[in-house]
Write an enzyme that holds these catalytic residues in place. Structure first.
Site, PDB file in Angstrom:
ATOM      1  N   CYS A  32       0.806  -1.221   0.000  1.00  0.00           N
ATOM      2  CA  CYS A  32       0.000   0.000   0.000  1.00  0.00           C
ATOM      3  C   CYS A  32       0.839   1.271   0.000  1.00  0.00           C
ATOM      4  CB  CYS A  32      -0.987  -0.007   1.171  1.00  0.00           C
ATOM      5  SG  CYS A  32      -0.277   0.216   2.810  1.00  0.00           S
ATOM      6  N   ASP A  33       2.059   1.232   0.525  1.00  0.00           N
ATOM      7  CA  ASP A  33       2.925   2.408   0.500  1.00  0.00           C
ATOM      8  C   ASP A  33       3.148   2.900  -0.928  1.00  0.00           C
ATOM      9  OD1 ASP A  33       3.322   0.597   2.636  1.00  0.00           O
ATOM     10  OD2 ASP A  33       5.231   1.501   3.193  1.00  0.00           O
ATOM     11  N   ALA A  34       3.169   1.944  -1.861  1.00  0.00           N
ATOM     12  CA  ALA A  34       3.441   2.275  -3.264  1.00  0.00           C
ATOM     13  C   ALA A  34       2.411   3.238  -3.831  1.00  0.00           C
ATOM     14  CB  ALA A  34       3.476   1.004  -4.106  1.00  0.00           C
ATOM     15  N   LEU A  35       1.228   3.305  -3.205  1.00  0.00           N
ATOM     16  CA  LEU A  35       0.184   4.179  -3.730  1.00  0.00           C
ATOM     17  C   LEU A  35       0.453   5.649  -3.451  1.00  0.00           C
ATOM     18  CD1 LEU A  35      -2.973   2.009  -3.012  1.00  0.00           C
ATOM     19  CD2 LEU A  35      -1.686   2.262  -5.141  1.00  0.00           C
ATOM     20  N   PHE A  36       1.409   5.931  -2.581  1.00  0.00           N
ATOM     21  CA  PHE A  36       1.892   7.308  -2.448  1.00  0.00           C
ATOM     22  C   PHE A  36       3.057   7.553  -3.403  1.00  0.00           C
ATOM     23  CE2 PHE A  36       4.622  10.663  -0.860  1.00  0.00           C
ATOM     24  CZ  PHE A  36       3.723  11.653  -0.479  1.00  0.00           C
TER      25      PHE A  36
END
Length: 452
Positions: free
Chosen positions: A155-159
């Site tokens: 989910c970090d990748a979505l930033f």
């Protein structure tokens, strides 16, 4: 009885005056806090050195906040520092070409290009983005076989990824980067989003894990990354884009859930559903959530009355974590799950979150001052220039409720300093008021026009 009424009115007037002064103080205080934190961070980097490469995601998140601060700061110092970062990186991304963490820095390059229009700023990132757009992206997002080097499997990748591609569309005018980022956003969301909890798992390793209290593992900063990435993606998604309403719906659902999980101290602890196991506040997750919600209010996605107290408490939790010298504390160390954190813990991505939150808090406070008109001047060019902001007289009369321009005063909202307010006429009738100001490249200035 008449004396009591007069006394009551005097007390009421005094109370309103104090409230107005408090709001003015708070607005300038936000700028002061942002400057203190930004300056401490740059000084620390220049004296203690960079913990990670300048292309690293940790620094990429910091640059996002520094860009937001650079727009509000009354100096081009911060933009110059960020351009130097680009020069030091030779305007390239990180080692793993298709890993979102390693092209998070592309956000910086695209945003700087939008101001300065220097082709070398985005040349290499655009070539990489062309490759990303051309790939089929059909692999499963299960956490195995190094999937994170090719897909947005955590989910970090979505930033890191979606805003980088989205800002490239803003820079170039080519919609394919934004469209691909939204398509890949929904792929990651379909895999990582828990529709019952309205929260994102960090990655597939956490699907069946439980906290000490038996709840699912949802990480504060992980969901902060999602919220921050979502509003940055929305900021460059046109109103008529076919996917925008769906993105907004996701944002509203997550905002409602996260608001219900805010702790008494105003923060979101490291574990969203088991805050007692991690009793300290945590400022990186809180910063990104505060930023996203304030942006949502400022852009009409969620209502001010419902979220104002949530956002204000979050900002209080953040600002009270700033050390006297400007160091931001309570930033959880790099990781993939909830962990302990303390007053001395800091890192650059927490500073990025703080500055993003501050930039939206500043606008939020200005927009909801009922006693003044707010006028913004923005210089989107690559050179410093002088601009004049005009406000029509009927608008002034309606909002500020005055009939004589001599009753008005104008302040620089960031510093609180009084600035010259001029009056325009036509055929001896007042047509409006105006302020002339000097602006650095890529800078905004806000002015409050109110009664003296």
């Amino acid at each position: 009885m008449q004396k009591q009424i007069i006394l009551f009115l005097l007390v009421l007037f005094s109370f309103q005056k104090v409230n107005a002064q408090k709001k003015q103080l708070l607005t300038s205080e936000i700028i002061s806090q942002m400057k203190k934190v930004a300056d401490w961070q740059w000084t620390n980097l220049e004296t203690a050195g960079w913990k990670n490469p300048k292309k690293d995601w940790t620094n990429g998140a910091m640059y996002a906040g520094m860009m937001a601060w650079g727009r509000l700061a009354d100096t081009d110092t911060y933009y110059k520092k960020l351009i130097q970062v680009g020069d030091d990186n030779k305007w390239n991304t990180g080692r793993y070409r298709l890993m979102a963490d390693d092209y998070c820095v592309g956000q910086l390059y695209s945003q700087l290009y939008t101001i300065y229009k220097r082709p070398e700023y985005i040349q290499q990132f655009k070539a990489l983005a062309d490759t990303i757009v051309s790939l089929p992206h059909v692999e499963s997002l299960e956490w195995k076989n190094g999937i994170y080097t090719r897909e947005w499997a955590w989910c970090d990748a979505l930033f890191m990824g979606p805003p980088a591609l989205g800002y490239l569309t803003q820079a170039t005018g080519d919609a394919k980067y934004l469209d691909k980022s939204i398509a890949l956003w929904w792929k990651s969301t379909a895999y990582l989003y828990d529709k019952e909890e309205h929260l994102f798992y960090r990655d597939s390793r956490y699907f069946n894990k439980k906290e000490k209290n038996g709840t699912k593992v949802f990480w504060s900063r992980g969901n902060g990354w999602v919220m921050g990435g979502l509003v940055r993606l929305l900021s460059v998604t046109p109103q008529n884009h076919p996917e925008r309403k769906k993105l907004v719906k996701l944002f509203v659902s997550m905002s409602e859930k996260l608001a219900s999980l805010q702790q008494a101290d105003g923060s979101w602890h490291a574990s969203l559903l088991d805050p007692e196991s991690y009793p300290s506040k945590e400022t990186s997750g809180t910063g990104f959530i505060c930023y996203a919600m304030a942006w949502g209010v400022n852009n009409g996605l969620i209502p001010y009355k419902k979220y104002e107290s949530v956002i204000s408490k979050a900002w209080d939790a953040l600002s009270s974590s700033v050390h006297p010298d400007g160091k931001l504390g309570f930033v959880q160390a790099q990781g993939a799950a909830p962990d302990k954190v303390g007053y001395e813990d800091t890192d650059v991505y927490g500073v990025g979150a703080f500055l993003l939150a501050g930039s939206e808090m500043f606008r939020l406070n200005l927009a909801h001052n009922d006693k003044s008109i707010v006028a913004e001047a923005y210089n989107g060019s690559s050179d410093s220039n002088s601009q004049t902001i005009k406000v029509a007289w009927p608008q002034v009369v309606k909002k500020v409720k005055v009939k004589d321009p001599k009753q008005l005063i104008a302040r620089d909202a960031a510093s609180g300093q009084i600035v010259p307010l001029n009056v325009s006429y036509k055929d001896e009738k007042i047509t409006g008021v105006y302020i002339t100001t000097d602006l650095n490249a890529g800078a905004s200035k806000f002015f409050e026009i109110s009664t003296k």
